[in-house]
Design a protein around this motif. Sequence first.
Motif, mmCIF file in Angstrom:
data_model
loop_
_atom_site.group_PDB
_atom_site.id
_atom_site.type_symbol
_atom_site.label_atom_id
_atom_site.label_comp_id
_atom_site.label_asym_id
_atom_site.label_seq_id
_atom_site.Cartn_x
_atom_site.Cartn_y
_atom_site.Cartn_z
ATOM 1 N N LYS A 172 34.860 30.963 35.240
ATOM 2 C CA LYS A 172 34.982 32.356 34.811
ATOM 3 C C LYS A 172 34.513 33.238 35.958
ATOM 4 O O LYS A 172 33.545 32.912 36.633
ATOM 5 C CB LYS A 172 34.091 32.637 33.598
ATOM 6 C CG LYS A 172 34.437 31.870 32.375
ATOM 7 C CD LYS A 172 33.486 32.274 31.268
ATOM 8 C CE LYS A 172 33.300 31.174 30.272
ATOM 9 N NZ LYS A 172 32.297 31.482 29.289
ATOM 10 N N GLU A 173 35.189 34.368 36.133
ATOM 11 C CA GLU A 173 34.730 35.320 37.136
ATOM 12 C C GLU A 173 35.084 36.738 36.698
ATOM 13 O O GLU A 173 36.014 36.946 35.921
ATOM 14 C CB GLU A 173 35.317 35.021 38.515
ATOM 15 C CG GLU A 173 36.791 35.298 38.654
ATOM 16 C CD GLU A 173 37.288 35.065 40.072
ATOM 17 O OE1 GLU A 173 36.511 35.231 41.026
ATOM 18 O OE2 GLU A 173 38.463 34.712 40.217
ATOM 19 N N ILE A 174 34.297 37.682 37.205
ATOM 20 C CA ILE A 174 34.573 39.092 36.954
ATOM 21 C C ILE A 174 34.898 39.730 38.293
ATOM 22 O O ILE A 174 34.136 39.603 39.250
ATOM 23 C CB ILE A 174 33.372 39.796 36.298
ATOM 24 C CG1 ILE A 174 33.138 39.222 34.907
ATOM 25 C CG2 ILE A 174 33.603 41.295 36.238
ATOM 26 C CD1 ILE A 174 31.953 39.813 34.179
ATOM 27 N N LYS A 175 36.060 40.380 38.356
ATOM 28 C CA LYS A 175 36.479 41.130 39.540
ATOM 29 C C LYS A 175 36.660 42.569 39.096
ATOM 30 O O LYS A 175 37.549 42.852 38.293
ATOM 31 C CB LYS A 175 37.809 40.608 40.081
ATOM 32 C CG LYS A 175 37.752 39.248 40.719
ATOM 33 C CD LYS A 175 39.127 38.883 41.252
ATOM 34 C CE LYS A 175 39.170 37.488 41.794
ATOM 35 N NZ LYS A 175 40.534 37.090 42.178
ATOM 36 N N ASN A 209 36.753 45.417 37.002
ATOM 37 C CA ASN A 209 36.695 45.664 35.563
ATOM 38 C C ASN A 209 37.411 44.565 34.761
ATOM 39 O O ASN A 209 37.735 44.751 33.609
ATOM 40 C CB ASN A 209 37.350 47.024 35.280
ATOM 41 C CG ASN A 209 37.103 47.473 33.880
ATOM 42 O OD1 ASN A 209 36.001 47.340 33.372
ATOM 43 N ND2 ASN A 209 38.137 47.982 33.231
ATOM 44 N N GLU A 210 37.681 43.419 35.395
ATOM 45 C CA GLU A 210 38.465 42.383 34.740
ATOM 46 C C GLU A 210 37.734 41.043 34.742
ATOM 47 O O GLU A 210 37.154 40.647 35.754
ATOM 48 C CB GLU A 210 39.811 42.233 35.446
ATOM 49 C CG GLU A 210 40.615 43.519 35.403
ATOM 50 C CD GLU A 210 41.782 43.517 36.359
ATOM 51 O OE1 GLU A 210 41.839 42.665 37.268
ATOM 52 O OE2 GLU A 210 42.651 44.385 36.198
ATOM 53 N N LEU A 211 37.773 40.347 33.594
ATOM 54 C CA LEU A 211 37.203 39.015 33.466
ATOM 55 C C LEU A 211 38.365 38.016 33.458
ATOM 56 O O LEU A 211 39.351 38.218 32.748
ATOM 57 C CB LEU A 211 36.412 38.887 32.161
ATOM 58 C CG LEU A 211 35.817 37.505 31.938
ATOM 59 C CD1 LEU A 211 34.360 37.635 31.532
ATOM 60 C CD2 LEU A 211 36.577 36.745 30.883
ATOM 61 N N LYS A 270 42.771 36.645 30.593
ATOM 62 C CA LYS A 270 42.282 37.812 31.331
ATOM 63 C C LYS A 270 41.854 38.860 30.320
ATOM 64 O O LYS A 270 42.519 39.068 29.309
ATOM 65 C CB LYS A 270 43.401 38.364 32.213
ATOM 66 C CG LYS A 270 43.009 39.587 33.011
ATOM 67 C CD LYS A 270 44.175 40.027 33.887
ATOM 68 C CE LYS A 270 43.849 41.275 34.663
ATOM 69 N NZ LYS A 270 44.987 41.703 35.497
ATOM 70 N N LEU A 304 37.518 44.766 30.754
ATOM 71 C CA LEU A 304 36.224 45.026 30.138
ATOM 72 C C LEU A 304 36.068 46.451 29.632
ATOM 73 O O LEU A 304 35.321 46.687 28.689
ATOM 74 C CB LEU A 304 35.105 44.687 31.132
ATOM 75 C CG LEU A 304 35.091 43.220 31.590
ATOM 76 C CD1 LEU A 304 34.018 43.019 32.631
ATOM 77 C CD2 LEU A 304 34.892 42.297 30.406
ATOM 78 N N ILE A 347 27.287 36.467 34.827
ATOM 79 C CA ILE A 347 28.063 37.639 34.455
ATOM 80 C C ILE A 347 27.112 38.818 34.643
ATOM 81 O O ILE A 347 26.047 38.854 34.022
ATOM 82 C CB ILE A 347 28.545 37.550 32.999
ATOM 83 C CG1 ILE A 347 29.495 36.367 32.827
ATOM 84 C CG2 ILE A 347 29.204 38.854 32.574
ATOM 85 C CD1 ILE A 347 29.875 36.085 31.386
ATOM 86 N N GLU A 407 32.104 36.562 26.426
ATOM 87 C CA GLU A 407 33.040 37.565 26.941
ATOM 88 C C GLU A 407 33.678 38.431 25.868
ATOM 89 O O GLU A 407 34.058 39.561 26.134
ATOM 90 C CB GLU A 407 34.093 36.961 27.863
ATOM 91 C CG GLU A 407 34.867 35.788 27.401
ATOM 92 C CD GLU A 407 34.171 34.453 27.520
ATOM 93 O OE1 GLU A 407 34.523 33.596 26.715
ATOM 94 O OE2 GLU A 407 33.296 34.248 28.370
#
Length: 155
Positions: A4-7, A9-11, A22, A25, A58, A131
């Motif tokens: 899992k990753e957050i870039k 505003n998106e998980l 996807k 957030l 996170i 999430e």
Amino acid sequence: MIFKEIKGNELYLYINGDLVYKRWLDTGQSKVFDVMAYDKYTHSSICDLQYEHQNRLIIFKAILRLKSTETGGRKNGIISGYRPNHVFEYTIDGKIDQTYIGDIVFENDNEIQPGEERSVTVRFLMYQPIEKYLTKGRIWWIHEGPHQIGEAEII
């Protein structure tokens, strides 16, 4: 392996290197790219899953509001790095449904007192099924055991 990753505003949720989910957030909207893989992920026990990068976190910004001592809050303040119980839902009879592991890091000051409000950084361990709660504006409750000592809001 699950990653899992957050870039921004998106998980993103990857299984075996393939993007399967996807979530935006700020709006809470999501898209499932591989229904079969995502169903296996959501119906699996966390203990049965193998995670790549288990030390991943996170991380997001929030406003923390501590209850005053007079309204049932702590008698003294908390310091940066504090690890309370984070509660996003209660059962129908008002009991804690589940708690999540995460710490609260202060940006400027090293301490916050009961009754105060401050912008903070919150860090959750990534292996938790959290999430679905991570939406801009979402409020959750800060506990010490069964005692609610404050609340926070994702900004």
